[in-house]
Design a protein around this motif. Structure first.
Motif, mmCIF file in Angstrom:
data_model
loop_
_atom_site.group_PDB
_atom_site.id
_atom_site.type_symbol
_atom_site.label_atom_id
_atom_site.label_comp_id
_atom_site.label_asym_id
_atom_site.label_seq_id
_atom_site.Cartn_x
_atom_site.Cartn_y
_atom_site.Cartn_z
ATOM 1 N N PRO A 173 0.820 -1.212 0.000
ATOM 2 C CA PRO A 173 0.000 0.000 0.000
ATOM 3 C C PRO A 173 0.855 1.263 0.000
ATOM 4 O O PRO A 173 2.002 1.242 0.417
ATOM 5 N N VAL A 175 0.626 5.963 -0.167
ATOM 6 C CA VAL A 175 -0.129 7.183 0.133
ATOM 7 C C VAL A 175 0.055 8.160 -1.019
ATOM 8 O O VAL A 175 1.178 8.388 -1.475
ATOM 9 N N THR A 187 -5.401 13.917 0.701
ATOM 10 C CA THR A 187 -4.442 12.833 0.916
ATOM 11 C C THR A 187 -5.203 11.524 1.073
ATOM 12 O O THR A 187 -6.192 11.466 1.806
ATOM 13 N N GLU A 189 -5.041 6.964 0.998
ATOM 14 C CA GLU A 189 -4.312 5.694 0.943
ATOM 15 C C GLU A 189 -4.762 4.921 -0.280
ATOM 16 O O GLU A 189 -5.960 4.910 -0.625
ATOM 17 N N ARG A 212 3.660 3.785 2.326
ATOM 18 C CA ARG A 212 2.896 3.970 3.557
ATOM 19 C C ARG A 212 3.714 3.442 4.730
ATOM 20 O O ARG A 212 4.133 2.289 4.742
ATOM 21 N N PRO A 253 -9.005 9.674 6.583
ATOM 22 C CA PRO A 253 -7.917 8.751 6.301
ATOM 23 C C PRO A 253 -6.586 9.186 6.935
ATOM 24 O O PRO A 253 -5.861 8.397 7.455
ATOM 25 N N PHE A 254 -6.278 10.495 6.898
ATOM 26 C CA PHE A 254 -5.027 10.985 7.485
ATOM 27 C C PHE A 254 -5.218 12.367 8.102
ATOM 28 O O PHE A 254 -4.365 13.233 7.977
ATOM 29 N N GLY A 465 -4.090 1.726 8.286
ATOM 30 C CA GLY A 465 -4.444 2.755 7.317
ATOM 31 C C GLY A 465 -4.663 4.091 8.003
ATOM 32 O O GLY A 465 -4.313 5.115 7.473
ATOM 33 N N ALA A 468 -1.209 5.475 9.154
ATOM 34 C CA ALA A 468 -0.192 5.777 8.152
ATOM 35 C C ALA A 468 0.174 7.244 8.206
ATOM 36 O O ALA A 468 -0.512 8.047 8.805
#
Length: 470
Positions: A173, A175, A187, A189, A212, A253-254, A465, A468
């Motif tokens: 995986p 990013v 951003t 994944e 990642r 996600p981030f 995830g 990350a």
């Protein structure tokens, strides 16, 4: 106070009778890590500040009237760096700096022409171009694999050659993030080539695809974010670490949810983080000012997320709230070209704060919609350990989780007796806030609607995830 034209920028305002005029520092304004009130407080008794404002920037145009009421403004709209540098020389400016990511390159150009201390233009590019930064740091320990991608709205059905090459170089995986920017905006994944193509579909611009990084929750301790930030003062004589701050776990996600100082790291992990930050700054050729370096805490040691050539958002207030170094004042001292020893004396705070300072950003759900109401603000303000709560959404506001960290519900500042007390405070904040959201029909069903956690398990390790890097 008023807006000054380029032609009228040469006459500094005299100081109080019997006192010397304070030196002038120009600050390029933009949305960023510090607003006018915080910068003004840091400058008190040290220097005068003139804001360099470009009215073509929507945020700057929106707050220009407030800036004019609270200080001096130099309108630089449509002016070249050479013209601005000439105006600063005529005004006798002793320094120039910025606390906005989007103004770093422009400020570097102005400083180079004006002969003032700041990041060199090539260093400024490396600090704001994620691909160039990773390339320069590729020889440092823990640097992630990366590749540059150009997004095209009319990309063919088959993956273009640069996308295939990036996938082979980085692996999955991975990013995907914009080449320039901050706050985890846009951003994502990507688990495989199909996911990468889907994310790029219809997008234009330049992106960086990078490995990642998987955090080790044991380094910072169960329940805390698996990354830290290192604030460092740099001069031509070397680097001096000012503070290492911990983080709350990322929201999917981030999206960042805040920071606290000091971090929970033990002595060995703390030294490793400081060394990794200094190695990255050396690789980028940073010899000026206060920088903000983010590091992923992995089982193999700290690994580089990114370096920002400015004070980190929220960090200055958090560190200062418990007697740590005044990062904004240190940045202004650096702009004035003060010697390293003088700057270091100003930056010294209590080495071991007896409380924990924090900024918490309650995240919105991972969904798009229109806010009907946000309840619980009064309850949050009444909580022990909460000094300030400022909601950032109101009735009728649009929420879009793709804006990254900016999709939070508010900003909470305060202090706690220790890290365990901080965990309890954040749990109480999350229980108190109630968001009424009119969801879009085309929505992401990952709403993060989990039951209230046990306070002792508040910061459980996020699923793979979420941990990350940004």
């Amino acid at each position: 106070m008023s807006t000054t034209s380029m032609a009228g920028a040469a006459s500094p305002t005299p100081g109080p009778e019997g006192q010397d005029v304070l030196p002038l520092v120009a600050v390029a304004y933009g949305l960023g890590a510090a607003g006018p009130l915080a910068v003004g407080a840091a400058a008190d008794g040290l220097c005068r500040v003139v804001w360099l404002c470009d009215r073509t920037d929507p945020h700057t145009a929106e707050v220009l009237a407030f800036l004019e009421r609270s200080g001096d403004v130099l309108d630089v709209t449509g002016r070249t760096p050479e013209e601005v540098a000439g105006a600063l020389r005529a005004a006798g400016a002793r320094g120039v700096t910025t606390f906005s990511e989007g103004r770093i390159r422009w400020t570097a150009e102005v400083a180079a022409v004006a002969g003032l201390d700041y990041h060199r233009p090539d260093t400024a590019r490396a600090l704001t171009d994620k691909s160039a930064q990773r390339e320069l740091c590729s020889g440092t320990p823990g640097a992630p694999r990366h590749a540059r991608i150009v997004g095209r709205a009319d990309a063919p059905a088959d993956a273009p050659a640069d996308v295939l090459a990036a996938a082979r170089a980085v692996g999955f995986p991975a990013v995907l993030k914009p080449l320039s920017g901050s706050g985890s905006r846009d951003t994502a994944e990507v688990a495989d080539l199909a996911a990468l193509r889907a994310e790029l579909a219809g997008l234009e611009g330049e992106f960086v695809l990078e490995e990642r990084l998987i955090g080790d929750p044991a380094v910072a301790g169960e329940g805390w974010g698996d990354y830290v930030s290192v604030e460092t003062l740099s001069t031509r004589r070397g680097h001096h670490v000012l503070a290492v701050s911990g983080k709350f776990p990322l929201a999917p996600p981030f999206r960042e949810t805040g920071t606290f100082y000091p971090a929970t790291l033990g002595p060995a992990a703390l030294r490793a983080a400081e060394q990794a930050a200094v190695a990255a700054l050396d690789a980028l050729g940073v010899t000026y000012g206060v920088s903000h370096t983010e590091l992923k805490l992995t089982a193999a040691g700290p690994r580089l997320i990114e370096v920002n050539g400015r004070v980190g958002g929220g960090t200055a207030r958090t560190v200062r709230s418990v007697g740590g170094p005044d990062l904004l004042r240190t940045a202004l001292l650096a702009a004035l070209g003060r010697t390293r020893d003088e700057v270091r004396r100003s930056a010294e705070g209590r080495p071991f704060p007896d409380r924990i300072g924090y900024e918490y950003l309650p995240p919105a759900p991972r969904a798009d919609g229109t806010v009907r109401a946000l309840g619980g603000a009064r309850e949050v303000r009444r909580l022990p350990g909460v000094d300030v709560f400022t909601p950032t959404v109101r009735r009728g506001a649009r929420l879009d989780w793709r804006t990254g960290t900016l999709s939070h519900l508010g900003m909470v500042y305060g202090t706690a007796a220790d890290h365990r007390a901080l965990a309890g405070t954040v749990a109480a904040i999350d229980r108190a806030l109630v968001l009424d959201l009119d969801l879009d029909l085309d929505l992401d069903l990952d709403l993060d609607l989990a039951p209230d956690p046990d306070p002792d398990q508040l910061f459980s390790t996020p699923p793979t995830g979420q941990a990350a890097q940004r």
